[in-house]
Design a protein around this motif. Structure first.
Motif, PDB file in Angstrom:
ATOM      1  N   PRO A   1     -56.899  23.318 -17.541  1.00 26.21           N
ATOM      2  CA  PRO A   1     -55.669  23.833 -16.750  1.00 26.21           C
ATOM      3  C   PRO A   1     -55.432  22.926 -15.766  1.00 26.21           C
ATOM      4  N   ASN A   2     -54.143  22.890 -15.426  1.00 27.97           N
ATOM      5  CA  ASN A   2     -53.623  22.121 -14.271  1.00 27.97           C
ATOM      6  C   ASN A   2     -53.908  22.858 -12.858  1.00 27.97           C
ATOM      7  N   SER A   3     -54.399  22.260 -11.796  1.00 25.71           N
ATOM      8  CA  SER A   3     -54.717  22.833 -10.579  1.00 25.71           C
ATOM      9  C   SER A   3     -53.487  22.609  -9.751  1.00 25.71           C
ATOM     10  N   PHE A   4     -52.647  21.657  -9.952  1.00 21.53           N
ATOM     11  CA  PHE A   4     -51.468  21.310  -9.335  1.00 21.53           C
ATOM     12  C   PHE A   4     -50.275  21.049  -9.929  1.00 21.53           C
ATOM     13  N   LEU A   5     -49.293  21.505  -9.612  1.00 20.44           N
ATOM     14  CA  LEU A   5     -47.847  21.355 -10.343  1.00 20.44           C
ATOM     15  C   LEU A   5     -46.921  20.158  -9.374  1.00 20.44           C
ATOM     16  N   LYS A   6     -46.299  19.368 -10.093  1.00 26.03           N
ATOM     17  CA  LYS A   6     -45.320  18.262  -9.603  1.00 26.03           C
ATOM     18  C   LYS A   6     -46.099  17.335  -8.865  1.00 26.03           C
ATOM     19  N   VAL A   7     -47.206  16.929  -9.523  1.00 25.58           N
ATOM     20  CA  VAL A   7     -48.305  15.982  -8.659  1.00 25.58           C
ATOM     21  C   VAL A   7     -48.568  15.091  -9.456  1.00 25.58           C
ATOM     22  N   PRO A   8     -49.143  13.730  -8.858  1.00 27.17           N
ATOM     23  CA  PRO A   8     -49.584  12.482  -9.853  1.00 27.17           C
ATOM     24  C   PRO A   8     -50.631  13.446 -11.038  1.00 27.17           C
ATOM     25  N   ARG A   9     -50.640  12.853 -12.044  1.00 28.24           N
ATOM     26  CA  ARG A   9     -51.648  13.506 -13.172  1.00 28.24           C
ATOM     27  C   ARG A   9     -53.203  13.396 -12.644  1.00 28.24           C
ATOM     28  N   ARG A  10     -53.259  12.134 -12.046  1.00 28.85           N
ATOM     29  CA  ARG A  10     -54.669  11.650 -11.467  1.00 28.85           C
ATOM     30  C   ARG A  10     -55.160  13.036 -10.427  1.00 28.85           C
ATOM     31  N   TRP A  11     -54.368  13.711  -9.899  1.00 23.95           N
ATOM     32  CA  TRP A  11     -54.667  14.890  -9.166  1.00 23.95           C
ATOM     33  C   TRP A  11     -55.493  16.026  -9.957  1.00 23.95           C
ATOM     34  N   ASN A  12     -54.644  16.343 -11.087  1.00 24.04           N
ATOM     35  CA  ASN A  12     -55.236  17.174 -11.944  1.00 24.04           C
ATOM     36  C   ASN A  12     -56.540  16.798 -12.825  1.00 24.04           C
ATOM     37  N   LEU A  13     -56.476  15.382 -12.959  1.00 27.77           N
ATOM     38  CA  LEU A  13     -57.662  14.889 -13.614  1.00 27.77           C
ATOM     39  C   LEU A  13     -59.117  15.209 -12.776  1.00 27.77           C
ATOM     40  N   PHE A  14     -58.843  14.650 -11.339  1.00 25.77           N
ATOM     41  CA  PHE A  14     -59.861  14.769 -10.616  1.00 25.77           C
ATOM     42  C   PHE A  14     -60.297  16.211 -10.270  1.00 25.77           C
ATOM     43  N   ALA A  15     -59.324  17.258 -10.169  1.00 23.09           N
ATOM     44  CA  ALA A  15     -59.562  18.578  -9.945  1.00 23.09           C
ATOM     45  C   ALA A  15     -60.461  18.965 -11.321  1.00 23.09           C
ATOM     46  N   ALA A  16     -60.057  18.594 -12.509  1.00 21.64           N
ATOM     47  CA  ALA A  16     -60.768  19.087 -13.483  1.00 21.64           C
ATOM     48  C   ALA A  16     -62.196  18.496 -13.524  1.00 21.64           C
ATOM     49  N   GLY A  17     -62.365  17.155 -13.108  1.00 27.27           N
ATOM     50  CA  GLY A  17     -63.852  16.620 -12.821  1.00 27.27           C
ATOM     51  C   GLY A  17     -64.399  17.507 -11.924  1.00 27.27           C
ATOM     52  N   GLU A  18     -63.563  18.145 -10.770  1.00 27.83           N
ATOM     53  CA  GLU A  18     -64.474  18.554  -9.730  1.00 27.83           C
ATOM     54  C   GLU A  18     -65.099  19.769 -10.384  1.00 27.83           C
TER      55      GLU A  18
END
Length: 386
Positions: free
Chosen positions: A63-80
């Motif tokens: 699941p995406n933690s952020f909307l309309k942001v660079p993909r890497r933000w959601n990638l690292f949020a998923a990693g967290e």
């Protein structure tokens, strides 16, 4: 079996490990194959515009933690989130650059008790990463310079191909950039007497320096050169229009052929019809004088002699199948290329050349061997934590 999560800012390979010709994705898959022999291994990367977690031939959309942001933000949020919930013992991360969301993930990994190794593919990376793009210079570079100072709090080791003992204050593991040699087809030479065929496969950036080869061909024929040489340029990228303009300007259409991106059997056929490969001819433009590219490994594994203006880390100076040329802006001296070609193929049969190069590749940079320092370091960390 302890769990390992490998995080990277690239597209996930498909379930068969197919990389669609992307050398980095191919390398990630090969590393995954090595890791999974010792650990229950997960891959976290991109799948389209979403974040995917690959495990046991299945991709789970995170699941995406952020909307309309660079993909890497959601990638690292998923990693967290994975660090907080999965109970993984090890994280292996291919480094891009540092910012707040990246450091936040690393902090969560550290808090979970897991160990982290960060792989930095190129160091120093200032010229290769920042380039001249406004986004890089005005946003990414200041973020990276600020946040990378915090990495030593959370990262246990940095895996590097450089000779640095520490990077960002973090102890280094020195590794060789390896490939899965057995996944690279052996060249099956097609007999031809019409010409000497050169091949260069690249993403066509300034550092590849193919303009030097084109200029060299122009000088050779302008000065009365008689032997027919054909340079096969494979790939696409920002320098390609420049190369095409040079070929038209010098009337070299019969000597330089642009094939565009090629993969699989089509690429194999081009290698089978070629005699000499062209590696990096412009690394000096990025102040790089020792290189460890995957392409150099692939050329050796296929069994095709090559030309390079940059010292290749695992190849000795007396390696008979490498022609070193000056690391400057001079056109390639085609007479030296011809001498190299004649020396290699008159000394021994082409089949012997291929066999010897393949054996060298298996011994010196097959991934089964080059990944051992990483595996040993993870085992050391496991012992310390038990």
């Amino acid at each position: 079996m302890k769990k390992l999560v490998y995080i990277f800012t690239y597209k996930l390979p498909d379930v068969s490990g197919e990389s669609n010709g992307n050398g980095v994705i191919k390398k990630i898959w090969n590393q995954y194959e090595i890791f999974r022999k010792s650990y229950d291994t997960y891959l976290l990367g991109y799948t389209g515009n979403q974040i995917g977690l690959f495990h046991e031939d299945k991709i789970t959309i995170m699941p995406n933690s952020f909307l309309k942001v660079p993909r890497r933000w959601n990638l690292f949020a998923a990693g967290e989130k994975i660090a907080q919930e999965m109970g993984a013992s090890f994280f292996y991360i291919r480094y891009g650059f540092s910012d707040g969301i990246f450091v936040k993930m690393l902090r969560a990994i550290k808090k979970s008790g897991a160990s982290t190794i960060l792989e930095i593919p190129t160091f120093p990376y200032k010229r290769t990463f920042y380039r001249d793009r406004l986004l890089h210079r005005l946003i990414m570079r200041p973020l990276d310079c600020h946040y990378r100072k915090k990495l030593f709090h959370y990262v246990d080791r940095i895996a590097t191909f450089s000779e640095d003992r520490k990077i960002f204050g973090i102890p280094c593991i020195h590794i060789v950039n390896g490939i899965s040699v057995n996944s690279i087809p052996v060249r099956k030479p097609v007999p031809h007497k019409d010409a000497i065929h050169l091949i260069g496969v690249a993403s066509m950036r300034s550092s590849h320096g193919y303009d030097r080869m084109i200029s060299g061909l122009s000088e050779y024929y302008r000065n009365g050169g008689e032997r027919k040489i054909v340079f096969h340029v494979v790939g696409d990228g920002p320098e390609l229009p420049k190369y095409k303009d040079m070929v038209e300007k010098y009337s070299l259409q019969s000597h330089v052929i642009f094939h565009g991106p090629q993969f699989g059997e089509a690429l194999d056929e081009l290698f089978n019809s070629s005699d000499v490969a062209v590696e990096c001819l412009g690394c000096h433009r990025n102040n790089i004088f020792i290189e460890s590219s995957l392409k150099s490994r692939e050329y050796v594994a296929r069994g095709i002699p090559m030309i390079s203006s940059c010292k290749i880390d695992v190849i000795p100076e007396d390696f008979p199948y490498l022609l070193p040329i000056p690391g400057d802006e001079s056109p390639v001296d085609i007479s030296e290329v011809l001498k190299f070609y004649d020396k290699v193929y008159k000394a021994e049969p082409v089949e012997t050349v291929i066999q010897k190069m393949r054996a060298f590749a298996l011994l010196h940079f097959d991934m089964e061997n080059t990944m051992q320092p990483i595996l040993q370091e993870f085992e050391r960390m496991k012992s310390e934590n038990e």
